[in-house]
Design an enzyme around this catalytic site. Structure first.
Site, PDB file in Angstrom:
ATOM      1  NE  ARG A 134      -0.288   0.451   4.964  1.00  0.00           N
ATOM      2  CZ  ARG A 134       0.649   1.277   5.429  1.00  0.00           C
ATOM      3  NH1 ARG A 134       1.045   2.303   4.708  1.00  0.00           N
ATOM      4  NH2 ARG A 134       1.220   1.079   6.602  1.00  0.00           N
ATOM      5  N   GLY A 135       0.311   2.373  -0.193  1.00  0.00           N
ATOM      6  CA  GLY A 135       1.058   3.610  -0.044  1.00  0.00           C
ATOM      7  C   GLY A 135       1.132   3.990   1.420  1.00  0.00           C
ATOM      8  CG  HIS A 159      -3.258  -2.339  11.136  1.00  0.00           C
ATOM      9  ND1 HIS A 159      -4.187  -1.351  10.905  1.00  0.00           N
ATOM     10  CD2 HIS A 159      -2.490  -2.385  10.022  1.00  0.00           C
ATOM     11  CE1 HIS A 159      -3.992  -0.841   9.702  1.00  0.00           C
ATOM     12  NE2 HIS A 159      -2.971  -1.445   9.149  1.00  0.00           N
ATOM     13  CB  SER A 197      -4.314   5.581   9.539  1.00  0.00           C
ATOM     14  OG  SER A 197      -3.852   6.207  10.711  1.00  0.00           O
ATOM     15  CB  CYS A 204       0.463   8.535   8.907  1.00  0.00           C
ATOM     16  SG  CYS A 204      -0.865   7.369   9.267  1.00  0.00           S
TER      17      CYS A 204
END
Length: 194
Positions: free
Chosen positions: A74-75, A81, A141, A172
Site C-alpha cells: 500500500r502507499g 494495527h 488512518s 503515518c
C-alpha cells in the site's frame, strides 16, 4: 455503473491472512468485473505495517518495536494495527468510478467522517494529509493500493484501541501527531463490532 457491495465481518484476523485474502479477491475481481465489490471489516492481531515508500524512517527503530513489522504493497508510512481498531478493506472496481485514486481516498474519509458524526464527533479532514481527525488528533488512518484499477487496503479507525503502540513509531510519518480513538473522545468504551 458500479457493482453491488458485499460486506463481510471477519473478526480478528492476522495481517498476512487478510493480505492474502485481499490479493485473491483483487485477482478474481480483475478477471471477472461482474463479481460484486467487497468490503472486508475486521480487527488485526498487533502488527506494524509500512507502505512501499523507500523512506521507512517512520518505523524509527524496527528492531525495538514491540510487535512484528510487515512491509506491504500500500502507499503511506508506518502505522499500527491491533485489537480495538476497525479495519476496512474495500475491494472496489475503480474503473466505473472514474479511475480516480484521490476521489477514492476522499470517499473513504467521507464515510468515516459521516460515521463519526453519528456518534456526535466532529470529524474532519486536514489539508495535505490523508486520514480523519478530531481537532488536532488523528482518529483514522488510510492507505490504499490499486492493481488494474481494483482497490485494496483501506482504513483503520481507532475505536477502542490501545493507543500506546503508536508511541513506538511516527504514525503515518507525521511527527508529533497525537492519535485518538472513538472511546477516548466519547469518554466511554465502544466495541469494534458496534
Amino acid at each position: 455503473m458500479a457493482n453491488s457491495l458485499s460486506i463481510r465481518w471477519l473478526g480478528r484476523v492476522p495481517y498476512a491472512q487478510a493480505l492474502a485474502q485481499q490479493e485473491d479477491l483483487v485477482a478474481r475481481k480483475a478477471a471477472d468485473p461482474a463479481l460484486p465489490d467487497e468490503l472486508l471489516l475486521l480487527e488485526h492481531e498487533p502488527v506494524y505495517t509500512i507502505g512501499r515508500n523507500p523512506d521507512q524512517s517512520s518505523l524509527r527503530d524496527p528492531g525495538a518495536l514491540p510487535h512484528p513489522v510487515i512491509a506491504t504493497n500500500r502507499g503511506g508510512q508506518a502505522t499500527y494495527h491491533g485489537p480495538g481498531q476497525l479495519v476496512g478493506y474495500p475491494i472496489l472496481d475503480l474503473r466505473p468510478r472514474g479511475q480516480d485514486l484521490h476521489r477514492h481516498l476522499r470517499g473513504l474519509e467521507e464515510v468515516l467522517i459521516l460515521t463519526l458524526r453519528d456518534y456526535g464527533l466532529d470529524a474532519t479532514r486536514r489539508d495535505g494529509l490523508t486520514g480523519v481527525w478530531i481537532a488536532e488528533r488523528k482518529i483514522a488512518s488510510i492507505g490504499v493500493g490499486v492493481r488494474r484499477w481494483i482497490s485494496m487496503h483501506g482504513f483503520a479507525l481507532n475505536v477502542g484501541a490501545d493507543l500506546s503502540a503508536f508511541g513506538a513509531i511516527t504514525p503515518c510519518g507525521i511527527a508529533g501527531v497525537e492519535m485518538t480513538s472513538v472511546s477516548r473522545e466519547l469518554g466511554r468504551e465502544i466495541g469494534v463490532e458496534e
